[in-house]
Each structure stands twice: as structure tokens, then as C-alpha cells.
Design an enzyme around this catalytic site. Structure first.
Site, short mmCIF file in Angstrom:
data_model
loop_
_atom_site.label_atom_id
_atom_site.label_comp_id
_atom_site.label_asym_id
_atom_site.label_seq_id
_atom_site.Cartn_x
_atom_site.Cartn_y
_atom_site.Cartn_z
N ASP A 1 0.85 -1.19 0.00
CA ASP A 1 0.00 0.00 0.00
C ASP A 1 0.90 1.25 0.00
OD1 ASP A 1 -2.28 1.52 0.13
OD2 ASP A 1 -2.99 0.75 2.05
N GLU B 1 3.12 4.87 -3.98
CA GLU B 1 3.20 5.76 -5.16
C GLU B 1 4.58 6.43 -5.32
OE1 GLU B 1 -0.56 4.58 -4.21
OE2 GLU B 1 0.66 5.80 -2.89
N ASP C 1 -8.62 4.39 -3.00
CA ASP C 1 -9.53 4.91 -1.98
C ASP C 1 -10.80 5.50 -2.59
OD1 ASP C 1 -7.53 4.13 -0.32
OD2 ASP C 1 -6.77 6.14 0.10
#
Length: 850
Positions: free
Chosen positions: A447, A450, A523
Site C-alpha cells: 500500500d 506511489e 480509496d
């Protein structure tokens, strides 16, 4: 409250503020390219500099204003692919070329130089059906297939290449920048154009060697429909950007991202597909820096009126303007390295792309089951209670995910000893039901990769941070998450000594991420509009190589009402990665918390997923070995039907099932488009059938998921459902045989041990083919290389579309024995149900209907 606590940034509060993120007007290289391209400074190719090497044809191109040559290389690549590279001929230091994304060095095909016009060069592949026409002045490349120009490169003159420079303090040679910065030397202009420094909010990005952006345009002739370049919360068909922002490819942590927006979110695949009647093309722009893509579709709308001289004077001749889509790629740094995939079919383009970047990893079987997740399950008692709730309500599931709060102080590979004093025992409980903890085989979720940096510009890493090899972060930002997933997957394989297939779920991704696991859409929010947008988002991921994708069921942020949650489970059950997830501070939403009726509907949806597991697993095998997406837009299956090209509210699972999720509240009817004028479609619940090429109004109650089986297909299923995939290993199979208008059907079935690499190394697998014609269903071997003993039997066969009642049904086993088979026939629905028999799934046999 100490300073650290005071400063702690809450992702919930911070990331929804769109001012934190740039739009195109705040991106300096975009402003520079738009401003300078308006001056029309053209390039020409120096064709007297052509050299034909073993692998490529090379020549110089030069900009009239700057006179500093660039080096262009054209490669022919196996499987009808062309590659174009443009770089500085003698850069100040090496420019970044993306490593590790291509699975290996592509095999080149010698291009044959044919005589072109004066001022041109023609390069043809061996067969001569594909040619590159290179025009010298102005520089342009036309891609010609069977005498038709399908694509032109730089026909709009948007080739742009900023060359690396010595900093002004060391040299006054800034004018040598190939795009000529002489007009921009004022302080104000320097700041506006972000040449050596770029400011955004409180951040300053310093560029040691000045601006280094690149750009190039591609004109697709006759094409109106383009797809790809994920990830955006946008329609499947890419939109015209002429009246707004370009599509941005820049991996960012955007909590509760806005829908119908072109801003970059968690992942980037710089790969675009174009489709028209008779041809599909792909453009793969191999660059890992921040990238913008402009799209302009024109023509094919109004007839053009041209004067033509005839013997009686001028008359208006109506001539249809041919449609064209122009695609303009711009990247902040690196080199131009682009692959042109020439198809001609969607299937060919998928194979060409996977030849370069690899196919979808073969998932372990458990990962195709349902995943239950929350940020966060509180403690061991909570986990035990949720697990028991699934059993109590007879709902199968395979995986329980814990989010970050299970750790000590958010440090991975640790446990909070107060909440989870005995994690091993907790996981043994799950394992006893053949569910997944992480005791024997670890599975991992990457997670925030990025990377998410809450105090960084746009909540990510500063572009001038230095990575291994002395490369700046700007060069490789979009492959950061790709590398994390790669390292995780490879680490897990090493951990199991090469025996176990890993499962790695990632939020950030790039081209090639399909080789390492699954992706989800991040999300999202508990609103109907996010359920609806999840379909085009997943279709776009699917056509760009990432078949194992899904969206958080119910929406990660907020509290879904019961109706929305039921509809989301029904959609998710028919999408590749199937997981329920919610953020902290939301109400609990396990499937049994919304009343008895809603519990039953969610249970039915999840159980339908488990019924279809053999079909899902077979589809993933096809994605793994043959590059075909699992979830397919209609245009992929029906490439000759224009009506399918813009459809994004329904899709195909493989070639056999059409799914139209209900995405509107209080819906009582949905319009389902059933493609194919020669097709017949069967409602998977009522067995009602329709001919294709029409839109049908389907009544929907809250228990209805509109799913249709295509005539001519055979779908393998499980007839009994256990608490998890592992509990269903030996349970029997059934076959759904849906007859075509010609009374025939075919289908495939794949089986292996579901977890190891022995299917690959020892050929331990079963690959079977089912075919039905002239009243006979045959089970035969589809791949003789595979051997895998299975005790499993087929115990039920449902035949849809059988027009008359049979007089008898017999099964013929491999030893030649004929046995009568019990059957029931329903004339009203034209269905034949065969049961109370037992035929081994891996043996050759036939069933005869007379």
C-alpha cells in the site's frame, strides 16, 4: 500536545483538497511545450546520415533553430511491432532509459530499405506488408499496412526535445539548449517556464541540468475510439482533451479521488489502444517520468463540401471527412522510446504488448475467492468473531486482511502485542478452515507505494531526491511502486524456495506490473457514482495488461446504505479481484449487519462467485498463457460491431458471460445491449433467450444480477460450495452448455494444484476442451503436455437452447461402456438437465442426446 503530534497530517483531511495536486497549468514542462510548439520550429531528418545496423536503422534529425542533432533509431520487432527511439546524440550525461519493464530484450527483425521518393526512406518488414515511410523535411514517419497509412508520427510537428545543459553558473551556454531558451532569459520567464527551478506551494524543485522534457505526436487515421493510459477515474473510451486538462500519468495518493477527472491517481500505464473496423493499434510510450497525454478526435461527423469542376460548371460534391485521432505525449525527462503495435486484431495487440511486458501472473486459486478487509480489525477476538460470522451465515471467504494497525507503531513485520498477543494461534484458526493467514505461506499487500509522502509535494517524494545509480526521482517516479511489487513477489518466491506462487496486491503500478500480482482502484467512496465508474476503470486496466484488478466493494470511504452494498457485492462477484474494504471511523459493514434479507442477497452474490471459480481459474490461465484479458469490453469480443465501441456499463467475462451490473438506486429495469447479429444469449437465471444485436429491457429486483451466457459456449462450475476455495478442491463439477443458433457449443477447463509452480516446471495440469455438436457433448484433451490426476467428477450438465425433448441420453466412458443418464426436459425454457451420473473431469468421454 507536542510538536510532532501537532504536525501529524491526517490523510483523510489532507488529500481530498484538490489544491494539493497540480493541474496542467501548474506543470512547467507542459507550459513550455505548449508555448514553444506554437512557434512551429520544425525538425528535418538528415537521410544522408542513415546507417543500417544489425538491429536498427539510425539517422540524425535536426531542429532548424538549434542545429544540435538528435539520434533516431527505428527497429523492427518480432510479431509486427516497430520501435522508435530518439535521444541526444551526445548528451551531457546519460539520459534515463527505463529498465526492467520489458521482460527481455525484444528480438529484432531486419528492416529492408526500399527505394522511397527523393527526400524519403522506406523501411519494410520481411513480408513487406508493413512499412515505415520516413519523410526528411519536415521530419515525419508514416506507418503503412497493406498500402494504407494507419498512423503518422510528427505529422503535427510536435516533436520536442530539451537537451541537458551545464548549469548557468558554470557556463553561459544556456543558448545551446536545443529548444533555444534565448527568448526566456529574463528572471520572470525563467520562473514561469520552470527551467532551472520549479515552485509549487512551499516546495522548490531544483533541476541540476535544466529542463529535459520530451514530446511527440501520433495521428491515427480513421480512428475515433481510443482506450487505455490508466489510471484515471474516467470513462473507458478516452475523451477529447482540447477543452480541458490533458490526461496525467503521475502516481499519487489521492484519498477519495474525484471521478470524471483526468488527474493522475495511484498507477500509470503509458499504453494506449486505438480501434476501428478492421484494425486495432497500440502505442506503448516507455517512459517512467511524469507524463501528459492530449487527445484530439476530429472528422467523420460532417460531410465536407468540395468544389468539383464538371462540364456543366462547379457542383458541390459531398465527401466524408475521414476521422482521425491525434495523440500528443509529453514527458518531463528521459528519452523518446515508443513501441508501435500494429495488430491487426485486439487479440494480436494484447499478444504484442505481453510479448514486451509479460502476461498476467498465474494467481494462486485462493486469491480468486472473496477477501474480507478493514482498516482495521481491532484485535484477535475481533478477527475470531468476524471469521465465525461468515460460517454462521454460510458465506464462503478465503482471506482476512489486517490493515496497518495490527503492527507496533506502524512498523511492518511487527505485531501489536496487546491487541495480537498470539498471532500464530489466530492464523492457525483460519488455516484450519483452509483460509489464509500468514503462518506457512505469506501473502502481502503493498500500500501507499506511489510513494505516499504526506509532507512532500503533492503528497509524494520530491523529484530531485536521489536513487540508486545517482538517478533523480523524477526519472523513475512512476515505476517506484512497480519495483516494490516486483521485490515483494520475488522475495516471496525465494522465501518458499521457488515452490509457491505468491499473491501480492499493489496500489501503485506501471506497465509490466501484471507479472507480479493484482491491483485495486484505491480509496474510492461509498456512492453509486463510484460503483458505476469502477466498471470503466477496471476495463481500462484489463485492456492494458492488468487482468487481476478490482475495486473496494462498498466503497472505502463513507457508509454505504444496504441497497448500495448489495449492488456492489453483486458487481464485485463478477470482477476479477473481489474484496470488501473500509476505512477506519466508518461503521462496521460485515455482510450480516444489514438485516436478514440483505444478508441473504450478499450471501447469494458471494456464493455465485464460488460457483463460477472453475471458469474464473480457466480465464486466468488464458490470460497467463495467451494474453487474453479476463474482463473484456464488448469491443474486444465484437470488434466488427460499431455499437460496442463505446459501451462501458456492461462487459464480457471471457468470451462466454456478459455482465451488466445494476449501478443505479431503486432500479426496476435495466437496458442491456446484447451484441452480435448471429448470436443468441441466455439469461443465466431464467434461461430466457434473445437474439443478439438488440437492446433488451430486463426487469431487476434487488436479487437480480443481469448475467447472460453466450450461445455456443460451455462454462464449467462447481455444484457444491464450501467455506473457502481450499474446502472445494474435491467437490464435483457441472457444465453449463449454451447452444448457438447452429446447435453447437465449445468451452475449456483448466486445473492444477492451485498454489505451486509445478504446472509450469513439471507440466502438472489438466487442460480440457468441451465441444457439443449434433447432439453429442465430448470431453477431450486440449493440451497433451499436461498431466494432473484428479478424482473430481462432472455430476451435472445443463443444456440451454435444446429445441426438442430427447428420447434418451447415454454417457460413453473411455472403456467404451454406455450408461443411460437420467434427465429432465423443460419445453417452456428449452432446457435439458442431466444429473445423477459421474464422469471424471480429466478423462475422455462423451454424452449422446438422441
Amino acid at each position: 500536545m507536542d510538536a510532532a503530534e501537532k504536525e501529524e497530517i491526517s490523510v483523510e483531511d489532507e488529500a481530498v483538497d484538490k489544491n494539493i495536486f497540480k493541474d496542467c497549468s501548474k506543470i512547467a514542462f507542459y507550459r513550455r511545450q505548449k508555448q514553444r510548439l506554437s512557434k512551429k520550429s520544425t525538425y528535418r531528418a538528415l537521410l544522408d546520415s542513415v546507417t543500417e545496423g544489425k538491429e536498427s536503422t539510425r539517422f540524425q534529425i535536426i531542429n532548424e533553430a538549434a542545429k544540435v542533432p538528435l539520434l533516431a533509431e527505428v527497429y523492427g520487432i518480432e510479431g509486427n511491432i516497430f520501435r522508435l527511439k530518439i535521444n541526444e546524440e551526445t548528451p551531457l550525461k546519460p539520459r534515463y532509459e527505463v529498465p526492467d519493464v520489458l521482460t527481455s530484450k525484444p528480438s529484432t527483425v531486419r528492416l529492408i530499405s526500399c527505394s522511397g521518393d527523393t527526400g524519403g526512406l522506406v523501411l519494410a518488414n520481411g513480408k513487406g506488408d508493413l512499412k515505415c515511410h520516413i519523410t526528411a523535411n519536415p521530419f515525419k514517419i508514416d506507418l503503412v499496412s497493406e498500402e494504407e497509412v494507419v498512423m503518422s508520427i510528427n505529422s503535427l510537428g510536435q516533436l520536442y526535445f530539451e537537451q541537458l545543459q551545464i548549469p548557468p553558473k558554470q557556463s553561459r551556454a544556456t543558448k545551446e539548449n536545443e529548444e533555444d531558451t534565448s527568448d526566456d532569459t529574463t528572471q520572470e520567464n525563467q520562473e514561469e517556464l520552470g527551467l532551472w527551478e520549479e515552485k509549487f506551494r512551499n516546495f522548490v524543485d531544483v533541476k541540476d541540468n535544466g529542463p529535459a522534457s520530451i514530446g511527440l505526436d501520433f495521428s491515427l487515421h480513421g480512428f475515433e475510439h481510443v482506450y487505455g493510459i490508466p489510471q484515471h477515474a474516467e470513462s473507458h473510451q478516452l475523451k477529447n482533451t482540447s477543452d480541458g486538462d490533458a490526461y496525467r500519468l503521475y502516481n499519487l495518493d489521492v484519498y477519495g479521488y474525484k471521478i470524471h477527472d483526468k488527474m493522475g491517481i495511484y498507477g500509470s500505464v503509458p499504453y494506449l489502444l486505438a480501434h476501428k473496423l478492421g484494425r486495432t493499434l497500440g502505442i506503448f510510450w516507455l517512459n517512467a517520468s511524469e507524463t501528459l497525454v492530449e487527445i484530439n478526435t476530429s472528422g467523420d461527423t460532417e460531410p465536407a463540401v468540395k468544389d468539383a469542376l464538371t462540364q456543366t460548371g462547379p457542383v458541390a460534391v459531398k465527401q466524408k471527412v475521414r476521422s482521425q485521432t491525434d495523440v500528443h505525449w509529453m514527458s518531463e525527462s528521459g528519452i523518446i522510446d515508443v513501441f508501435l503495435l500494429t495488430g491487426p486484431t485486439p487479440s494480436d495487440v494484447f499478444k504484442q504488448y505481453s510479448y514486451l511486458t509479460g502476461t498476467q501472473a498465474m494467481p494462486p486459486l485462493f486469491s480468486l475467492g472473496y477477501h474480507q478487509c478493514r482498516w482495521n480489525y481491532e484485535d484477535e477476538h475481533d478477527v475470531k468473531a468476524v471469521d465465525a460470522g461468515f460460517d454462521e451465515h454460510d458465506i464462503p471467504y478465503d482471506v482476512m486482511w489486517l490493515d496497518i494497525e495490527h503492527t507496533e507503531g506502524k512498523r511492518y513485520f511487527t505485531w501489536d502485542k496487546k491487541r495480537f498477543p498470539n498471532p500464530k494461534r489466530m492464523q492457525e484458526l483460519l488455516r484450519s478452515k483452509k483460509r489464509k493467514g500468514s503462518t506457512d505461506i505469506l501473502h502481502i499487500w503493498n500500500d501507499m507505494n506511489e510513494p505516499s509522502v504526506f509532507r512532500g509535494p503533492e503528497l509524494t517524494m520530491q523529484k530531485n531526491a536521489i536513487h540508486h545509480g545517482n538517478w533523480e526521482h523524477r526519472e523513475l517516479h512512476n515505476i517506484y511502486g512497480f519495483y516494490q511489487q516486483m521485490a515483494t513477489a520475488e522475495g516471496l518466491i525465494q522465501r518458499s524456495k521457488g515452490k509457491e506462487r505468491p499473491f501480492v496486491l499493489t496500489r501503485s503500478f506501471f506497465a509490466g506490473s501484471q507479472r507480479y500480482g493484482a491491483v485495486w482502484t484505491g480509496d474510492n467512496t461509498a456512492k453509486w457514482s463510484y460503483l458505476k465508474i469502477s466498471i470503466p476503470m477496471l476495463l481500462t486496466l484489463s485492456v492494458t495488461g492488468i487482468s487481476f484488478c478490482g475495486a473496494d466493494v462498498g466503497g472505502f470511504i463513507g457508509n454505504p446504505k444496504a441497497e448500495l452494498l448489495v449492488r456492489w457485492y453483486q458487481a464485485g462477484a463478477y470482477q476479477p479481484f473481489f474484496r470488501g474494504h473500509a476505512t477506519k471511523n466508518t461503521k462496521r459493514r460485515e455482510p450480516w449487519l444489514f438485516g436478514e434479507e440483505h444478508t441473504r442477497l450478499i450471501q447469494e452474490a458471494i456464493r455465485e462467485r464460488y460457483t463460477l471459480l472453475p471458469y474464473w481459474y480457466s480465464l486466468f490461465y488464458s490470460a497467463h498463457v495467451a494474453s487474453q484479458p479476463v474482463m473484456r469490453p464488448l469491443w474486444v469480443e465484437f470488434p466488427d460491431e460499431v455499437e460496442t465501441f463505446g459501451v462501458e456499463d456492461e462487459y464480457m467475462l471471457g468470451s462466454a458471460l456478459l455482465v451488466h451490473p445494476v449501478t443505479e438506486p431503486k432500479a426496476t429495469v435495466v437496458d442491456v445491449f446484447l451484441p452480435g447479429s448471429s448470436e443468441v444469449w441466455y439469461d443465466s437465471k431464467t434461461f430466457a433467450h434473445w437474439e443478439g444485436a438488440c437492446t433488451v429491457k430486463i426487469p431487476v429486483a434487488l436479487d437480480t444480477i443481469p448475467v447472460f451466457q453466450r450461445g455456443g459456449s460451455v462454462v464449467p462450475i462447481k455444484t457444491t460450495i464450501g467455506r473457502s476455495t481450499g474446502c472445494m478442491t474435491d467437490s464435483p463439477y457441472g457444465l453449463w452448455v449454451a447452444l448457438s443458433t447452429k446447435g453447437s457449443a465449445v468451452g475449456e477447463f483448466y486445473l492444477d494444484d492451485g498454489h505451486s509452480f509445478q504446472y509450469l516446471h513439471q507440466k502438472q495440469f489438466l487442460h480440457r476442451k468441451f465441444s457439443f455438436a449434433s447432439g453429442v457433448l465430448i470431453n477431450s484433451c486440449a493440451d497433451k503436455r499436461g498431466h494432473y490426476p484428479s478424482k473430481c467428477v462432472v455430476e451435472q450438465i445443463l443444456v440451454l437452447g435444446l429445441k426438442k425433448q430427447p428420447s434418451s441420453v447415454t454417457s460413453h466412458s473411455p472403456d467404451g461402456k454406455a450408461q443411460p443418464v437420467a434427465f429432465t426436459y423443460c419445453a417452456k425454457t428449452s432446457t435439458l438437465n442431466l444429473e445423477k451420473f459421474s464422469l471424471n473431469i480429466g478423462a475422455d468421454w462423451k454424452v449422446q442426446i438422441q
